[in-house]
Design a protein around this motif. Structure first.
Motif, PDB file in Angstrom:
ATOM      1  N   ASP A  94     -38.696 -56.273 -30.115  1.00 36.46           N
ATOM      2  CA  ASP A  94     -38.520 -57.408 -31.025  1.00 36.46           C
ATOM      3  C   ASP A  94     -39.802 -58.220 -31.152  1.00 36.46           C
ATOM      4  N   SER A  95     -40.577 -58.288 -30.071  1.00 37.94           N
ATOM      5  CA  SER A  95     -41.830 -59.045 -30.096  1.00 37.94           C
ATOM      6  C   SER A  95     -42.894 -58.371 -30.962  1.00 37.94           C
ATOM      7  N   HIS A  96     -42.700 -57.091 -31.261  1.00 32.29           N
ATOM      8  CA  HIS A  96     -43.649 -56.347 -32.096  1.00 32.29           C
ATOM      9  C   HIS A  96     -43.054 -55.985 -33.465  1.00 32.29           C
ATOM     10  N   ARG A  97     -41.848 -56.462 -33.723  1.00 36.59           N
ATOM     11  CA  ARG A  97     -41.138 -56.071 -34.951  1.00 36.59           C
ATOM     12  C   ARG A  97     -41.673 -56.834 -36.150  1.00 36.59           C
ATOM     13  N   PRO A  98     -42.111 -56.123 -37.191  1.00 39.96           N
ATOM     14  CA  PRO A  98     -42.644 -56.792 -38.385  1.00 39.96           C
ATOM     15  C   PRO A  98     -41.548 -57.102 -39.397  1.00 39.96           C
ATOM     16  N   GLU A  99     -41.923 -57.797 -40.438  1.00 38.60           N
ATOM     17  CA  GLU A  99     -41.016 -57.989 -41.569  1.00 38.60           C
ATOM     18  C   GLU A  99     -40.655 -56.611 -42.142  1.00 38.60           C
ATOM     19  N   GLY A 100     -39.447 -56.497 -42.631  1.00 37.71           N
ATOM     20  CA  GLY A 100     -39.038 -55.224 -43.227  1.00 37.71           C
ATOM     21  C   GLY A 100     -38.411 -54.260 -42.241  1.00 37.71           C
ATOM     22  N   VAL A 101     -38.172 -54.722 -41.004  1.00 30.56           N
ATOM     23  CA  VAL A 101     -37.516 -53.882 -40.003  1.00 30.56           C
ATOM     24  C   VAL A 101     -36.328 -54.644 -39.419  1.00 30.56           C
ATOM     25  N   LYS A 102     -35.176 -54.002 -39.459  1.00 26.08           N
ATOM     26  CA  LYS A 102     -33.966 -54.565 -38.853  1.00 26.08           C
ATOM     27  C   LYS A 102     -33.693 -53.792 -37.562  1.00 26.08           C
ATOM     28  N   MET A 103     -33.379 -54.511 -36.514  1.00 20.24           N
ATOM     29  CA  MET A 103     -33.057 -53.868 -35.236  1.00 20.24           C
ATOM     30  C   MET A 103     -31.734 -54.413 -34.722  1.00 20.24           C
ATOM     31  N   ASP A 104     -30.799 -53.510 -34.438  1.00 23.02           N
ATOM     32  CA  ASP A 104     -29.441 -53.898 -34.056  1.00 23.02           C
ATOM     33  C   ASP A 104     -29.113 -53.276 -32.702  1.00 23.02           C
ATOM     34  N   ASN A 105     -28.957 -54.104 -31.691  1.00 26.33           N
ATOM     35  CA  ASN A 105     -28.584 -53.632 -30.353  1.00 26.33           C
ATOM     36  C   ASN A 105     -27.078 -53.420 -30.302  1.00 26.33           C
ATOM     37  N   GLN A 106     -26.651 -52.171 -30.359  1.00 19.64           N
ATOM     38  CA  GLN A 106     -25.212 -51.841 -30.334  1.00 19.64           C
ATOM     39  C   GLN A 106     -24.796 -51.225 -28.996  1.00 19.64           C
ATOM     40  N   SER A 107     -25.564 -51.507 -27.949  1.00 19.72           N
ATOM     41  CA  SER A 107     -25.320 -50.893 -26.636  1.00 19.72           C
ATOM     42  C   SER A 107     -23.914 -51.149 -26.107  1.00 19.72           C
ATOM     43  N   ASP A 108     -23.344 -52.304 -26.421  1.00 25.35           N
ATOM     44  CA  ASP A 108     -22.007 -52.646 -25.916  1.00 25.35           C
ATOM     45  C   ASP A 108     -20.884 -52.042 -26.762  1.00 25.35           C
ATOM     46  N   ASP A 109     -21.239 -51.367 -27.856  1.00 22.08           N
ATOM     47  CA  ASP A 109     -20.223 -50.864 -28.786  1.00 22.08           C
ATOM     48  C   ASP A 109     -19.952 -49.372 -28.650  1.00 22.08           C
ATOM     49  N   TRP A 110     -20.832 -48.658 -27.931  1.00 21.44           N
ATOM     50  CA  TRP A 110     -20.754 -47.199 -27.880  1.00 21.44           C
ATOM     51  C   TRP A 110     -20.473 -46.688 -26.472  1.00 21.44           C
ATOM     52  N   SER A 111     -19.696 -45.600 -26.417  1.00 18.36           N
ATOM     53  CA  SER A 111     -19.520 -44.837 -25.185  1.00 18.36           C
ATOM     54  C   SER A 111     -20.244 -43.501 -25.360  1.00 18.36           C
ATOM     55  N   LEU A 112     -20.706 -42.952 -24.252  1.00 20.90           N
ATOM     56  CA  LEU A 112     -21.499 -41.727 -24.308  1.00 20.90           C
ATOM     57  C   LEU A 112     -21.054 -40.769 -23.205  1.00 20.90           C
ATOM     58  N   PHE A 113     -20.660 -39.566 -23.614  1.00 22.79           N
ATOM     59  CA  PHE A 113     -20.222 -38.541 -22.678  1.00 22.79           C
ATOM     60  C   PHE A 113     -21.179 -37.354 -22.752  1.00 22.79           C
ATOM     61  N   ALA A 114     -21.757 -37.001 -21.617  1.00 21.80           N
ATOM     62  CA  ALA A 114     -22.653 -35.848 -21.556  1.00 21.80           C
ATOM     63  C   ALA A 114     -21.848 -34.652 -21.048  1.00 21.80           C
ATOM     64  N   VAL A 115     -21.599 -33.701 -21.939  1.00 23.56           N
ATOM     65  CA  VAL A 115     -20.852 -32.490 -21.593  1.00 23.56           C
ATOM     66  C   VAL A 115     -21.898 -31.404 -21.354  1.00 23.56           C
ATOM     67  N   GLN A 116     -22.107 -31.068 -20.090  1.00 29.19           N
ATOM     68  CA  GLN A 116     -23.249 -30.247 -19.707  1.00 29.19           C
ATOM     69  C   GLN A 116     -22.826 -28.976 -18.971  1.00 29.19           C
ATOM     70  N   GLY A 117     -23.590 -27.913 -19.222  1.00 29.64           N
ATOM     71  CA  GLY A 117     -23.346 -26.651 -18.533  1.00 29.64           C
ATOM     72  C   GLY A 117     -23.264 -25.499 -19.511  1.00 29.64           C
ATOM     73  N   PRO A 118     -23.358 -24.258 -19.029  1.00 33.19           N
ATOM     74  CA  PRO A 118     -23.377 -23.082 -19.910  1.00 33.19           C
ATOM     75  C   PRO A 118     -22.099 -22.882 -20.721  1.00 33.19           C
ATOM     76  N   LYS A 119     -20.998 -23.498 -20.311  1.00 32.82           N
ATOM     77  CA  LYS A 119     -19.733 -23.353 -21.044  1.00 32.82           C
ATOM     78  C   LYS A 119     -19.440 -24.543 -21.956  1.00 32.82           C
ATOM     79  N   ALA A 120     -20.426 -25.440 -22.139  1.00 29.60           N
ATOM     80  CA  ALA A 120     -20.193 -26.683 -22.881  1.00 29.60           C
ATOM     81  C   ALA A 120     -19.784 -26.431 -24.326  1.00 29.60           C
ATOM     82  N   ALA A 121     -20.486 -25.554 -25.032  1.00 28.74           N
ATOM     83  CA  ALA A 121     -20.175 -25.305 -26.445  1.00 28.74           C
ATOM     84  C   ALA A 121     -18.768 -24.736 -26.602  1.00 28.74           C
ATOM     85  N   GLU A 122     -18.404 -23.791 -25.750  1.00 27.36           N
ATOM     86  CA  GLU A 122     -17.063 -23.194 -25.830  1.00 27.36           C
ATOM     87  C   GLU A 122     -15.975 -24.222 -25.509  1.00 27.36           C
TER      88      GLU A 122
END
Length: 358
Positions: free
Chosen positions: A124-152
Motif C-alpha cells: 500500500d505504501s508503494h501503490r500508485p493512483e490507478g491501482v485498487k488493492m483489496d485484502n480478502q484474506s478473511d473471506d477465503w478458505s484454502l484447501f491443498a489437496v496433495q499427492g499422486p492421487k489428487a486429480a482422481e
C-alpha cells in the motif's frame, strides 16, 4: 488467535491444535510420519486457510507489481501463476508469494499468513493512483489437496479437466457446485491442487472432497507433515530460510529475480550479483545421528563457524536427517564435509544441493 472456519471440524477429527502465525491450526492428526508418507504415496488434504489473499486491479496494476515483485509479471497471461518475492529496500525480502493473473490488469497475490498485515502495508505504501488493492484474506478458505492421487480424488467434483492442468496454472471453476479457484500448485512436491473457496462454502467443499476421495483413502494432513514435505524438496519457509535480512540471491532465488526490469532495490541486488555472493542457502544431509534445528551453528573441521542452520528435520521418505542453512563460500560446494553443532557436540554432515528427494 484467529480460528479457521473449520476449526471445530479439525478438533473433531482428532487434530492436535497449535498456535501458528496467529492462527489455531492442526499440526497433526494420526502422526507426522504417517501423514507425510500418505501424501507422498496417495492423497491428503491440508486446511491452509490462514494464507493471505490480496486482489490487485486497475490500469496500472502490472506496472505496480513489476515494481514491487522480483519476477517478471509481464510474462503472465490469464490462467498462469508465478512464484515471486517482494524485495525490501535493504537487500532482504518482505515476503515470498504467488502471483495469479486473473485477467489483463487483474491479479491475485497469495502471501504468507504471518505477513498479511506487513505485506499489505508495504504494498500500500508503494501503490500508485490507478491501482485498487483489496485484502480478502478473511473471506477465503484454502484447501491443498496433495499427492499422486489428487486429480482422481477430485475429478468427480468438477467439470474442470484436472489431469490436463499443467503446473502453475489455474482455472476459475466449481467444486461440488461452489465457485472456486482451482490451482495446480502446492508446497509438498507431491503434485496436486489448491482449492480456494469463499468461507460460506468451506464446510460443503471440505465434506465433498472427503466423500469423493474416500475410494482413494484420502486423509486430513497437518502442518507438521507440510513442513517435512517442503523440506524434502528444499522449498523455502519465510521466517526460517528467508526473511527481511536475506537476499533473494543468497537464498537461491536468482531464478525469480529478473534484472530485465526495474524493481525495488534491483540496483543493489544487481551489484551484489556482479560482486559475487559471500554466502548461499544450501542443503545438507546428516551423516552422524542427530536432528539439525534452526539457528544451530555450522562449523568446519577446525571448529570455526561457517554458517547457520535455517531449517532441519528427520526426512520420513529418506529416513535421514536433512537441513537447509546459509554457508559461507567455498563451504557451500556439493559433498563438502561440514559439522552441525548440536547441544555442544559437532555432528558430521555433507553438503547436498536440494531437492533431497528427487
Amino acid at each position: 488467535m484467529k480460528k479457521l472456519v473449520l476449526d471445530q471440524v479439525h478438533q473433531d477429527l482428532g487434530g492436535k491444535m497449535v498456535d501458528f502465525a496467529g492462527f489455531h491450526m492442526p499440526v497433526q492428526y494420526e502422526g507426522l510420519k504417517v501423514e507425510h508418507l500418505h501424501v507422498r504415496e496417495k492423497v491428503g488434504v491440508f486446511d491452509v486457510s490462514h494464507m493471505g489473499e490480496f486482489f490487485v486491479s486497475g490500469p496500472a496494476a502490472l506496472d505496480f507489481l513489476q515494481k514491487t515483485t522480483s519476477n517478471d509479471v509481464s510474462k503472465l497471461s490469464p490462467g498462469k501463476i508465478q512464484y515471486s518475492c517482494m524485495p525490501n529496500d535493504k537487500g532482504g525480502i518482505v515476503d515470498d508469494l504467488l502471483v495469479y493473473c486473473i485477467a489483463e490488469g487483474e491479479y491475485l497475490l497469495v502471501v504468507n499468513a504471518s505477513n498479511i498485515d506487513k505485506d499489505y502495508a508495504w504494498l500500500d505504501s508503494h501503490r500508485p493512483e490507478g491501482v485498487k488493492m483489496d485484502n480478502q484474506s478473511d473471506d477465503w478458505s484454502l484447501f491443498a489437496v496433495q499427492g499422486p492421487k489428487a486429480a482422481e480424488a477430485l475429478q468427480s467434483l468438477t467439470d474442470t479437466d484436472l489431469a490436463a492442468m499443467t503446473y502453475y496454472t489455474f482455472e476459475m471453476g466449481k467444486i461440488d457446485g461452489a465457485e472456486a479457484i482451482i490451482s495446480a500448485t502446492g508446497y509438498t512436491g507431491a503434485g496436486g491442487f489448491e482449492i480456494y473457496v469463499k468461507n460460506e462454502n468451506a464446510l460443503q467443499v471440505w465434506n465433498a472432497i472427503f466423500k469423493a476421495g474416500a475410494d482413494f483413502d484420502i486423509k486430513p494432513i497437518g502442518l507438521g507433515a507440510r513442513d517435512t514435505l517442503r523440506m524434502e524438496k528444499g522449498f523455502c519457509l519465510y521466517g526460517n530460510d528467508i526473511d527481511d535480512s536475506t537476499s533473494p540471491l543468497e537464498a537461491g532465488l536468482g531464478w525469480i529475480t529478473k534484472f530485465s526490469k526495474d524493481f525495488i532495490n534491483s540496483e543493489a541486488l544487481q551489484a551484489q550479483k556482479e560482486a559475487g555472493l559471500s554466502r548461499r542457502l544450501t542443503g545438507f544431509i546428516m551423516e552422524d545421528r542427530g536432528i539439525p534445528r534452526k539457528d544451530y551453528r555450522i562449523l568446519n573441521a577446525e571448529g570455526d563457524a561457517i554458517g547457520v542452520v535455517t531449517s532441519g528435520t528427520q526426512s520420513p521418505s529418506l529416513d535421514q536427517a536433512i537441513g537447509l542453512g546459509y554457508l559461507n563460500k567455498p563451504y557451500d560446494a556439493a559433498d563438502t564435509e561440514i559439522y552441525i553443532e548440536v547441544r555442544n557436540k559437532q555432528l558430521k554432515a555433507r553438503v547436498s544441493k536440494p531437492p533431497f528427494l528427487k
